[in-house]
Scaffold this motif. Structure first.
Motif, PDB file in Angstrom:
ATOM      1  N   THR A 302      -7.758 -17.921 -10.366  1.00 41.51           N
ATOM      2  CA  THR A 302      -6.887 -16.855  -9.861  1.00 41.51           C
ATOM      3  C   THR A 302      -7.188 -16.453  -8.413  1.00 41.51           C
ATOM      4  O   THR A 302      -6.424 -15.680  -7.815  1.00 41.51           O
ATOM      5  N   ALA A 303      -8.297 -16.934  -7.869  1.00 37.97           N
ATOM      6  CA  ALA A 303      -8.692 -16.524  -6.514  1.00 37.97           C
ATOM      7  C   ALA A 303      -7.645 -16.922  -5.475  1.00 37.97           C
ATOM      8  O   ALA A 303      -7.417 -16.197  -4.488  1.00 37.97           O
ATOM      9  N   GLY A 304      -6.974 -18.043  -5.660  1.00 40.74           N
ATOM     10  CA  GLY A 304      -5.949 -18.474  -4.709  1.00 40.74           C
ATOM     11  C   GLY A 304      -4.797 -17.487  -4.648  1.00 40.74           C
ATOM     12  O   GLY A 304      -4.288 -17.159  -3.560  1.00 40.74           O
ATOM     13  N   ARG A 305      -4.360 -16.996  -5.801  1.00 37.02           N
ATOM     14  CA  ARG A 305      -3.271 -16.023  -5.826  1.00 37.02           C
ATOM     15  C   ARG A 305      -3.714 -14.722  -5.157  1.00 37.02           C
ATOM     16  O   ARG A 305      -2.931 -14.063  -4.452  1.00 37.02           O
ATOM     17  N   LEU A 306      -4.969 -14.321  -5.399  1.00 36.62           N
ATOM     18  CA  LEU A 306      -5.456 -13.101  -4.773  1.00 36.62           C
ATOM     19  C   LEU A 306      -5.530 -13.255  -3.246  1.00 36.62           C
ATOM     20  O   LEU A 306      -5.149 -12.347  -2.493  1.00 36.62           O
ATOM     21  N   THR A 308      -3.723 -15.177  -1.326  1.00 38.53           N
ATOM     22  CA  THR A 308      -2.366 -15.132  -0.784  1.00 38.53           C
ATOM     23  C   THR A 308      -1.819 -13.710  -0.770  1.00 38.53           C
ATOM     24  O   THR A 308      -1.191 -13.255   0.203  1.00 38.53           O
ATOM     25  N   GLY A 309      -2.060 -12.990  -1.864  1.00 41.24           N
ATOM     26  CA  GLY A 309      -1.575 -11.619  -1.941  1.00 41.24           C
ATOM     27  C   GLY A 309      -2.219 -10.723  -0.909  1.00 41.24           C
ATOM     28  O   GLY A 309      -1.547  -9.860  -0.301  1.00 41.24           O
ATOM     29  N   LEU A 310      -3.509 -10.867  -0.692  1.00 38.33           N
ATOM     30  CA  LEU A 310      -4.210 -10.040   0.285  1.00 38.33           C
ATOM     31  C   LEU A 310      -3.731 -10.341   1.709  1.00 38.33           C
ATOM     32  O   LEU A 310      -3.553  -9.420   2.535  1.00 38.33           O
ATOM     33  N   ARG A 311      -3.555 -11.595   2.039  1.00 37.60           N
ATOM     34  CA  ARG A 311      -3.075 -11.952   3.375  1.00 37.60           C
ATOM     35  C   ARG A 311      -1.673 -11.375   3.616  1.00 37.60           C
ATOM     36  O   ARG A 311      -1.376 -10.876   4.714  1.00 37.60           O
ATOM     37  N   HIS A 312      -0.835 -11.442   2.589  1.00 36.74           N
ATOM     38  CA  HIS A 312       0.509 -10.880   2.743  1.00 36.74           C
ATOM     39  C   HIS A 312       0.426  -9.373   2.926  1.00 36.74           C
ATOM     40  O   HIS A 312       1.174  -8.784   3.753  1.00 36.74           O
ATOM     41  N   ALA A 313      -0.480  -8.714   2.214  1.00 31.16           N
ATOM     42  CA  ALA A 313      -0.618  -7.258   2.345  1.00 31.16           C
ATOM     43  C   ALA A 313      -1.117  -6.885   3.727  1.00 31.16           C
ATOM     44  O   ALA A 313      -0.643  -5.906   4.341  1.00 31.16           O
ATOM     45  N   VAL A 314      -2.079  -7.645   4.257  1.00 30.47           N
ATOM     46  CA  VAL A 314      -2.604  -7.369   5.600  1.00 30.47           C
ATOM     47  C   VAL A 314      -1.484  -7.518   6.639  1.00 30.47           C
ATOM     48  O   VAL A 314      -1.375  -6.742   7.598  1.00 30.47           O
TER      49      VAL A 314
END
Length: 381
Positions: A302-306, A308-314
């Motif tokens: 699941t680390a890959g999804r996290l 991607t999600g964090l980069r999009h949030a930043v």
């Protein structure tokens, strides 16, 4: 008094025909007053005492004193005299049944060391008597088949009676055993069963296992029932061996705590999310804060999804603060830590305030030793 049908009950002349004596006793009893009735009863009982003695002697040699058997037989005789009805037939036949029943009841209630059903007790007495008779005839101890044929019973019934006879005089566990008598009989009978003492624990563990998530149950079964190594489990489940080790340690720790506690401890793991991917990400924006809530385990899968999600949030947070809520995250492995480090680096470059909140103790320790301790500030959102 001189009628030829009358039987004299007192004096020197005593008749041995108890049926005839019983008839005369009953006839005189009908017209007698209370005092005479008592005297007639005593005389008739005295006349029948030799008969009761003969009945008692039939049962001698069976472990009971003859004097005790005679007392029981006399008690049965008195019951037969008091309950006898001439209209119902022979007094002798009725007395035999009553006295025999009283003697058998005495053996059943007073002499057996272990309680067994009445039917089996009576059968055991019959088998014992038949054994003595056939031993005399055959000059050897009869076999169960010969006893069954003699008593017209099934061989299994005879075997049950022979086995139950051991309950008549059971051996004491404190009886001396061996040549020198230094040991006791109880010392020769088994020992403590360690498996028996573990029954309660096994039942308790079985119930607690059902409260664990399916993956943890599967891993415990593979490790302790299938004797699989952690590497083999990791290969089959598609996760790292280190992740398997952490999951097993967490499950075993919870089981240990649950076994020692009266109430179930809190399970720090998360239930499998409905999307089937092992992790859920929820993003909300409120009062200048972009909150990113993570639910589930952050591991290699699941680390890959996290990330991607964090980069999009930043990239989309703008002037707001970014807060990553880890309250529902029970585990973060090396891949998850790498994703969070990557997000921290991206936030620093973009000059976005980033903080990690709600980390459970285990997760907090992992993040602290991974260089993310500065992001584990007190919850500010």
């Amino acid at each position: 008094m001189s009628s030829p049908d009358y039987v004299q009950l007192s004096g020197e002349r005593v008749l041995e025909d108890l049926d005839l004596a019983a008839t005369g006793y009953a006839e005189r009893l009908e017209s007698a007053d209370a005092a005479t009735r008592e005297q007639l009863r005593e005389e008739f009982v005295a006349l029948c005492l030799p008969f009761a003695g003969r009945m008692a002697r039939r049962y001698r040699g069976r472990g009971e004193a003859l004097e005790d058997l005679e007392q029981v037989a006399r008690l049965g005789l008195i019951k037969a005299v008091d309950r006898y009805d001439p209209q119902r037939g022979s007094f002798t036949a009725y007395a035999v049944i009553t006295i025999s029943g009283e003697i058998k009841r005495h053996f059943r209630d007073r002499t057996w060391g272990v309680h067994v059903p009445r039917r089996v007790q009576d059968l055991s007495l019959e088998v014992g008597h038949a054994t003595m008779v056939l031993t005399t005839e055959l000059s050897r101890r009869p076999t169960p088949a010969e006893l069954a044929a003699h008593l017209r019973l099934s061989e299994s019934a005879v075997l049950d009676a022979l086995e139950s006879s051991a309950g008549y005089s059971p051996a004491s566990l404190n009886a001396p055993a061996g040549v020198d008598g230094a040991a006791e009989f109880g010392d020769l009978i088994g020992g403590m069963d360690a498996e028996l003492e573990a029954v309660d624990d096994k039942i308790t563990v079985a119930g607690l296992l059902l409260r664990l998530p399916a993956r943890e149950r599967q891993m415990l079964a593979m490790r302790f029932y299938g004797n699989r190594t952690q590497a083999e489990i990791a290969a089959e489940l598609g996760i790292s061996q280190m992740h398997v080790s952490r999951l097993l340690s967490r499950a075993l720790g919870w089981l240990r705590e649950a076994m020692l506690s009266d109430t179930l401890p809190r399970w720090e793991g998360a239930s499998a999310p409905s999307d089937g991917h092992g992790m859920q990400i929820t993003v909300t924006r409120e009062d200048g804060v972009l909150a990113m809530r993570i639910r589930g385990e952050v591991d290699r899968d699941t680390a890959g999804r996290l990330r991607t999600g964090l980069r999009h949030a930043v990239a989309t947070v703008g002037a707001d603060r970014l807060v990553v809520d880890l309250t529902a995250v029970p585990l973060v492995d090396a891949a998850g830590v790498a994703a969070l480090v990557d997000a921290a680096s991206a936030a620093a470059v973009a000059e976005v305030p980033l903080s990690l909140t709600g980390a459970q103790p285990y997760v907090s320790r992992i993040l602290a030793v991974s260089g993310l301790h500065n992001l584990l500030a007190t919850d500010r959102h």
